[in-house]
Scaffold this active site. Structure first.
Site: not given
Lengths: 725, 88
Positions: A143, A273, A308
């Site tokens: 990620c 994040h 995400h």
């Protein structure tokens, strides 16, 4: 000379909020969310949950969805400029998986259908479509991939290696990530609500964003933002769970601030994040509180708006941050209604119209791989110390694993005139690994750990590595295959969380970091047959950030079903082989010793002068003849004809008469065989000679001359290993 | 109940590849996670899948999981109770 600054001069984006920068600015101002039901495939009963799917995106090209999303974003980023980029750096984790998993479901065995599987094919596809003849790098740090790609691109431009770099990230929704994150209980059934008291997890999403980065001593016309720098770190704590105190997150932010040369008080906005999982948000909040204390800047996570988008998220959020400095939009923490008091953060709950001078963007990933970027208003001029460049390293230890065994066994086999092709039994690979700690690991992570441990042991350094750079062409195939087959065998009801966590390409490097306590940069490069070279280049671009010892390695596993489907060279080679090599390095600081230096990396496509360019980079024919005592050539079987032509061209242009060794004959066919060849070359340099069994002629006495290792085929690469006496 | 505990010991060892552990090493009243067996959060999720598949009992949140996986006995009790309430 003035310092070379790095400007963002073009941006492109496609996400669950739609297509194009303008559309996104509008959505961010309106605090819209793109999270909703999935339509790309039908989930199994009881497994429906919201995702971030790109709306109305009908594919028109015969490439996987990831590739096409990346191309759409890239074309927008380049829409204002006619010239092709010098270089492309792309972060992706899924690559061709959306297609591969469908093919595996149907038990398709035609390898042609899998030609876009490799994560490297996304950037290579862009290079082909956009006529980029320079360096093409693929980074896979889960990620944080998009942000790490932008950091590497920043260094390429800052160091003058390239002037115009296209960088970003792309990932498409697929079953692997959809069911994988669910198996980890990281999905919020109501959709992601980052930082909210009631948050239950993330929403898996897809998209791509690309930035065009250009060098300039002053602000070029049309510059959207200046990229001031970035920081990388590794939690070295757990394969999938963040360090509870946010140790790695804090280290990445500190590194970024230092690299950017800004004061904490200058940072006006932080794009978190903020995935919406309990653990991430809590760990990140602790890191933010440790870093900023009472001087907390504005902050928000946009993952309630986008979901995400995994490898794309760091790039998408760089676009969002660029909008904060150029358009004066501070985005809201969409879908958060009641901030969790435990976090001690006050997220922006409604979009603000305010221009931020300096902003920071966080991205963290599996394997504890963290990246953080700092962007600024391009009109501001920041005083920034000049960073030095690490273009070469001293080698303090090396290791390889081949079909013949470990390093000593490999060298003995070569001496005895045998090839080291084959696959070493798992028990032999694992002989020095702690059994309980590796019980969950399959073939590739075990190869990587065994390499890391042996290189560390052979190193004469007191310290273990702080940074790890890992190259692998296909990542952990056993875990990936087992995850997918188990999923289908249960009609998409049951999966293995262990295999999902293990399936990410950067899992082996993350495990090595845990085992060796390496908390510096941790990057996995997946550049097909050139993965090891890419890892070495990444090391040379970022090693100056902390200056500690580093480990550069490359490894691949042979998988009975997948290797022949994915890698044409394996299929044609007909002798299953795997393994790799690892080098313990430190920044060269004078003195004697064996050294390594990356020299060259270009795309051969639409680049007829590539061999001439290589000869020139190496200093011309005379210099090449004087300097190099042997040439090791990586010639993947799938491009055998082209490789032979390139090699002939090089030998003739340089008038090269020293031994040329086609090293895949000894290592077998696999992407990271170059890493094994590098470790073997280090031993040849130490011994001062190459045995006759390898040269094919007589024994080659190096007499102080160097070994040149070149990669041929669709790219041409070069690095050298030499003894500086 | 004791039969289920014995069965779970075998299944835990098999599911998690606890190569150097025998059923006798597992005490049903000891802490299951983070104890001597080296079982961590990913292992717990792996066991969640196994329990769903083999006993049709769902444990779908971390909060719930923390209580249920306190020890092997609490796990067996939870499976036993929910299995009876929701027969296959």
């Amino acid at each position: 000379m003035n310092r070379r600054r790095v400007f963002i001069t073009g941006m492109g984006i496609i996400s669950p909020l739609g297509l194009g920068v303008e559309r996104h600015l509008d959505s961010l101002k309106k605090n819209e969310s793109g999270i909703g039901p999935i339509s790309l495939f039908t989930p199994s009963p009881g497994n429906s949950f919201p995702v971030g799917e790109v709306p109305g995106f009908a594919q028109s090209l015969h490439v996987p969805r990831t590739h096409e999303l990346a191309l759409v974003a890239a074309r927008e980023a380049l829409s204002q400029s006619a010239a092709a980029p010098d270089s492309i750096v792309l972060g992706t984790t899924t690559g061709g998986m959306p297609v591969t998993e469908e093919l595996l479901k149907k038990n398709e065995t035609d390898p042609e259908l899998y030609r876009y599987h490799s994560t490297s094919t996304v950037a290579e596809f862009l290079a082909s479509e956009l006529h980029c003849t320079g360096m093409v790098l693929t980074i896979t740090t889960a990620c944080s991939s998009g942000a790490a790609a932008i950091k590497l691109a920043y260094e390429l431009v800052r160091t003058g290696t390239a002037r115009r770099v296209l960088a970003g990230g792309a990932d498409a929704l697929c079953r692997l990530t959809y069911y994988g994150f669910n198996s980890l209980q990281l999905i919020d059934p109501a959709g992601a609500r980052p930082l909210d008291r009631g948050r239950k997890g993330m929403s898996v999403a897809e998209g791509s964003a690309m930035l065009l980065l250009e060098a300039g001593e002053s602000r070029p016309e049309g510059a959207i933002a200046e990229l001031l720098g970035g920081g990388l770190s590794c939690d070295a704590f757990h394969p999938a769970t963040p360090h509870p105190e946010g140790r790695g997150a804090l280290a990445a932010m500190r590194q970024a601030v230092q690299n950017a040369g800004v004061a904490l008080t200058e940072i006006r906005y932080v794009n978190l994040h903020g995935t919406g999982t309990k653990d991430n948000d809590l760990a990140e909040a602790k890191a933010m509180n440790s870093l900023f204390g009472n001087g907390m800047p504005l902050l928000s996570s946009v993952k309630g708006a986008f979901g995400h988008t995994l490898a794309a998220s760091g790039a998408i959020e760089a676009v969002v941050c660029a909008a904060a400095v150029s358009e004066g939009i501070i985005p809201a923490n969409t879908r958060c209604t009641e901030p969790d008091p435990e976090l001690n953060l006050k997220p922006v709950l409604a979009p603000l119209a305010e221009r931020a001078g300096v902003v920071m963007s966080n991205s963290f990933g599996f394997g504890g791989n963290n990246a953080c970027l700092v962007l600024a208003d391009p009109c501001m001029n920041h005083e920034k110390p000049e960073a030095d460049d690490a273009s070469e390293f001293e080698i303090t230890g090396c290791a390889c694993i081949t079909g013949a065994g470990d390093t000593d066994q490999t060298m003995q086999k070569l001496q005895d005139g045998g090839a080291c092709i084959g696959t070493l039994p798992l028990a032999d690979i694992s002989k020095s690994l702690p059994p309980r700690e590796v019980r969950r690991l399959k073939r590739l992570p075990r190869i990587a750990l065994a390499l890391a441990m042996e290189a560390r042991k052979n190193s004469n350094q007191d310290q273990g590595p702080s940074a790890i750079f890992f190259g692998t062409s296909f990542g952990p195939m056993s875990e990936t295959y087992d995850f997918i087959t188990r999923l289908y065998a249960s009609n998409e009801q049951f999966t293995s969380p262990t295999e999902f966590v293990g399936s990410v390409h950067n899992a082996p490097a993350g495990m090595a970091a845990i085992m060796l306590g390496a908390s510096g940069a941790n990057l996995t490069l997946t550049g097909g047959d050139y993965s090891f070279e890419q890892a070495l280049i990444a090391a040379s671009l970022t090693a100056t950030d902390d200056g500690g010892p580093l480990l550069v390695m490359g490894a691949d596993e042979f998988h009975e079903t997948l290797s022949p489907l994915f890698d044409e060279s394996v299929r044609l080679g007909r002798s299953p082989s795997d393994g790799g090599g690892a080098l313990m390095l430190r920044k060269y600081s004078g003195g004697t010793g064996v050294r390594i230096k990356p020299l060259f990396f270009e795309n051969q496509k639409e680049n007829p002068a590539v061999v001439a360019s290589l000869v020139r980079r190496l200093g011309g024919a005379e210099e090449i003849r004087a300097r190099y005592g042997a040439l090791l050539a990586g010639m993947p079987m799938k491009d055998r004809g082209a490789c032979e032509t390139q090699l002939k061209g090089f030998i003739s242009a340089a008038g090269f008469k020293a031994p040329v060794i086609d090293f895949r004959k000894y290592t077998g066919e696999y992407g990271s065989s170059t890493a094994a060849a590098a470790a073997i070359a280090v031993r040849f340099i130490h011994e001062g000679e190459i045995p006759a069994s390898v040269t094919g002629g007589g024994k080659c006495l190096l007499g102080g001359r160097e070994i040149l290792i070149i990669g041929l085929g669709s790219f041409i690469t070069a690095f050298e290993i030499f003894n500086y006496a | 109940m004791e039969e289920l505990i014995a069965e779970l010991k075998e299944k835990i060892i098999e599911t998690l590849d606890l190569i150097d552990v025998t059923p006798e090493d597992i005490n049903e009243d000891d802490r299951l996670v983070g104890g001597a067996l080296g079982i961590d959060s990913i292992d717990v999720l792996e066991l969640v899948m196994m329990i769903d598949k083999d006993y049709s009992v769902k444990i779908d949140s971390k909060e719930l999981g923390e209580k249920i996986f306190a020890s092997l006995r609490t796990l067996a009790e939870y499976i036993n109770k929910n299995r009876q309430e929701q027969p296959r």
